[in-house]
Design a protein around this motif. Structure first.
Motif, PDB file in Angstrom:
ATOM      1  N   VAL A   1     -10.674  87.662  36.917  1.00 68.84           N
ATOM      2  CA  VAL A   1     -10.278  86.640  37.872  1.00 68.84           C
ATOM      3  C   VAL A   1      -9.587  87.303  39.040  1.00 68.84           C
ATOM      4  O   VAL A   1      -8.607  88.025  38.865  1.00 68.84           O
ATOM      5  N   GLN A   2     -10.085  87.060  40.243  1.00 68.99           N
ATOM      6  CA  GLN A   2      -9.504  87.718  41.400  1.00 68.99           C
ATOM      7  C   GLN A   2      -8.648  86.786  42.227  1.00 68.99           C
ATOM      8  O   GLN A   2      -7.841  87.256  43.016  1.00 68.99           O
ATOM      9  N   LEU A   3      -8.837  85.455  42.080  1.00 69.71           N
ATOM     10  CA  LEU A   3      -8.002  84.487  42.758  1.00 69.71           C
ATOM     11  C   LEU A   3      -7.030  83.895  41.742  1.00 69.71           C
ATOM     12  O   LEU A   3      -7.409  83.605  40.618  1.00 69.71           O
ATOM     13  N   GLN A   4      -5.792  83.717  42.155  1.00 65.63           N
ATOM     14  CA  GLN A   4      -4.768  83.199  41.278  1.00 65.63           C
ATOM     15  C   GLN A   4      -4.208  81.910  41.866  1.00 65.63           C
ATOM     16  O   GLN A   4      -3.572  81.946  42.906  1.00 65.63           O
ATOM     17  N   ALA A   5      -4.448  80.802  41.177  1.00 61.45           N
ATOM     18  CA  ALA A   5      -3.947  79.502  41.612  1.00 61.45           C
ATOM     19  C   ALA A   5      -2.727  79.123  40.797  1.00 61.45           C
ATOM     20  O   ALA A   5      -2.631  79.447  39.610  1.00 61.45           O
ATOM     21  N   SER A   6      -1.811  78.418  41.437  1.00 67.78           N
ATOM     22  CA  SER A   6      -0.612  77.958  40.758  1.00 67.78           C
ATOM     23  C   SER A   6      -0.076  76.717  41.456  1.00 67.78           C
ATOM     24  O   SER A   6      -0.536  76.355  42.536  1.00 67.78           O
ATOM     25  N   GLY A   7       0.910  76.085  40.818  1.00 67.21           N
ATOM     26  CA  GLY A   7       1.578  74.954  41.455  1.00 67.21           C
ATOM     27  C   GLY A   7       1.289  73.603  40.838  1.00 67.21           C
ATOM     28  O   GLY A   7       1.888  72.606  41.231  1.00 67.21           O
ATOM     29  N   GLY A   8       0.380  73.555  39.882  1.00 70.26           N
ATOM     30  CA  GLY A   8       0.083  72.282  39.232  1.00 70.26           C
ATOM     31  C   GLY A   8       1.235  71.819  38.363  1.00 70.26           C
ATOM     32  O   GLY A   8       2.188  72.552  38.123  1.00 70.26           O
ATOM     33  N   GLY A   9       1.124  70.584  37.907  1.00 66.81           N
ATOM     34  CA  GLY A   9       2.157  70.061  37.043  1.00 66.81           C
ATOM     35  C   GLY A   9       1.971  68.580  36.807  1.00 66.81           C
ATOM     36  O   GLY A   9       0.963  67.984  37.213  1.00 66.81           O
TER      37      GLY A   9
ATOM     38  N   SER B   1      -0.812  76.678  45.357  1.00 65.69           N
ATOM     39  CA  SER B   1      -0.928  77.969  46.027  1.00 65.69           C
ATOM     40  C   SER B   1      -2.043  78.763  45.411  1.00 65.69           C
ATOM     41  O   SER B   1      -2.334  78.628  44.215  1.00 65.69           O
ATOM     42  N   CYS B   2      -2.622  79.616  46.204  1.00 66.35           N
ATOM     43  CA  CYS B   2      -3.689  80.495  45.697  1.00 66.35           C
ATOM     44  C   CYS B   2      -3.626  81.809  46.452  1.00 66.35           C
ATOM     45  O   CYS B   2      -3.610  81.816  47.691  1.00 66.35           O
ATOM     46  N   THR B   3      -3.582  82.897  45.728  1.00 69.29           N
ATOM     47  CA  THR B   3      -3.620  84.213  46.338  1.00 69.29           C
ATOM     48  C   THR B   3      -4.921  84.910  45.987  1.00 69.29           C
ATOM     49  O   THR B   3      -5.538  84.625  44.952  1.00 69.29           O
TER      50      THR B   3
ATOM     51  N   THR C   1      -5.682  63.235  39.383  1.00 67.43           N
ATOM     52  CA  THR C   1      -5.536  64.037  38.178  1.00 67.43           C
ATOM     53  C   THR C   1      -6.800  64.837  37.923  1.00 67.43           C
ATOM     54  O   THR C   1      -7.900  64.275  37.853  1.00 67.43           O
ATOM     55  N   ALA C   2      -6.640  66.149  37.789  1.00 66.63           N
ATOM     56  CA  ALA C   2      -7.784  67.043  37.582  1.00 66.63           C
ATOM     57  C   ALA C   2      -7.273  68.471  37.466  1.00 66.63           C
ATOM     58  O   ALA C   2      -6.102  68.745  37.719  1.00 66.63           O
ATOM     59  N   VAL C   3      -8.176  69.355  37.092  1.00 66.97           N
ATOM     60  CA  VAL C   3      -7.905  70.780  37.233  1.00 66.97           C
ATOM     61  C   VAL C   3      -8.354  71.192  38.626  1.00 66.97           C
ATOM     62  O   VAL C   3      -9.497  70.915  39.016  1.00 66.97           O
ATOM     63  N   TYR C   4      -7.468  71.828  39.358  1.00 70.74           N
ATOM     64  CA  TYR C   4      -7.752  72.227  40.729  1.00 70.74           C
ATOM     65  C   TYR C   4      -8.051  73.726  40.766  1.00 70.74           C
ATOM     66  O   TYR C   4      -7.315  74.529  40.173  1.00 70.74           O
TER      67      TYR C   4
ATOM     68  N   LEU D   1      -3.704  72.728  36.507  1.00 71.67           N
ATOM     69  CA  LEU D   1      -3.815  71.323  36.130  1.00 71.67           C
ATOM     70  C   LEU D   1      -2.811  70.467  36.887  1.00 71.67           C
ATOM     71  O   LEU D   1      -1.614  70.758  36.894  1.00 71.67           O
ATOM     72  N   VAL D   2      -3.315  69.424  37.485  1.00 71.30           N
ATOM     73  CA  VAL D   2      -2.481  68.417  38.141  1.00 71.30           C
ATOM     74  C   VAL D   2      -2.640  67.113  37.379  1.00 71.30           C
ATOM     75  O   VAL D   2      -3.759  66.613  37.226  1.00 71.30           O
ATOM     76  N   THR D   3      -1.535  66.581  36.907  1.00 74.48           N
ATOM     77  CA  THR D   3      -1.555  65.312  36.188  1.00 74.48           C
ATOM     78  C   THR D   3      -0.622  64.335  36.891  1.00 74.48           C
ATOM     79  O   THR D   3       0.557  64.641  37.085  1.00 74.48           O
ATOM     80  N   VAL D   4      -1.166  63.193  37.281  1.00 69.53           N
ATOM     81  CA  VAL D   4      -0.388  62.183  37.989  1.00 69.53           C
ATOM     82  C   VAL D   4      -0.311  60.943  37.118  1.00 69.53           C
ATOM     83  O   VAL D   4      -1.336  60.329  36.811  1.00 69.53           O
ATOM     84  N   SER D   5       0.883  60.587  36.726  1.00 65.68           N
ATOM     85  CA  SER D   5       1.068  59.414  35.881  1.00 65.68           C
ATOM     86  C   SER D   5       1.339  58.185  36.752  1.00 65.68           C
ATOM     87  O   SER D   5       1.917  58.291  37.832  1.00 65.68           O
ATOM     88  N   SER D   6       0.938  57.046  36.227  1.00 69.78           N
ATOM     89  CA  SER D   6       1.115  55.799  36.994  1.00 69.78           C
ATOM     90  C   SER D   6       2.464  55.149  36.716  1.00 69.78           C
ATOM     91  O   SER D   6       3.185  55.552  35.833  1.00 69.78           O
TER      92      SER D   6
END
Length: 126
Positions: free
Chosen positions: A1-9, A20-22, A90-93, A121-126
């Motif tokens: 994996v050459q791209l690193q994504a972060s920041g979900g929650g 973020s993605c580097t 809500t999804a995996v980004y 992973l981004v999870t949005v609760s109602s």
């Protein structure tokens, strides 16, 4: 994996997140960048993209006015600021890179991107 994504929650509806993605400089500086998202059993869909050097951006209709994509070429970093989140977000980004000579091209087609991050992973609760 050459791209690193972060920041979900996990957040509540109406909240904000910044993804973020580097990427390695050799890829980042010669690429347009994109964010995609995927739900289980569904196609990975384009969310937002930014051209090489940042002169052009594109968004999926549901993201317009809520999401902002930006890039910092000094840090080899692409950001996705997401405001007003809803459960439908809500999804995996995933972040992705497409090498291109163009400084304005932003493609929405998944198959045009050659490099991918691992997803956050981004999870949005109602």
């Amino acid at each position: 994996v050459q791209l690193q994504a972060s920041g979900g929650g996990l957040v509540q509806a109406g909240d904000s997140l910044r993804l973020s993605c580097t990427a390695p400089g050799s890829i980042f500086k010669t690429s347009a960048m994109g964010w995609f998202r995927q739900l289980p059993g569904k196609e990975r869909e384009f969310v937002a993209g930014i051209s090489r050097y940042g002169g052009n951006t594109r968004y999926i209709e549901s993201a317009k006015g809520r999401f902002t994509i930006s890039r910092d070429d000094a840090k080899n970093l692409v950001l996705l600021q997401m405001n007003g989140l809803t459960p439908e977000d809500t999804a995996v980004y995933y972040c992705a890179a497409r090498r291109t000579f163009s400084t304005m091209e932003v493609t929405t087609r998944r198959e045009n991107y050659s490099y991918w991050g691992q997803g956050t992973l981004v999870t949005v609760s109602s």
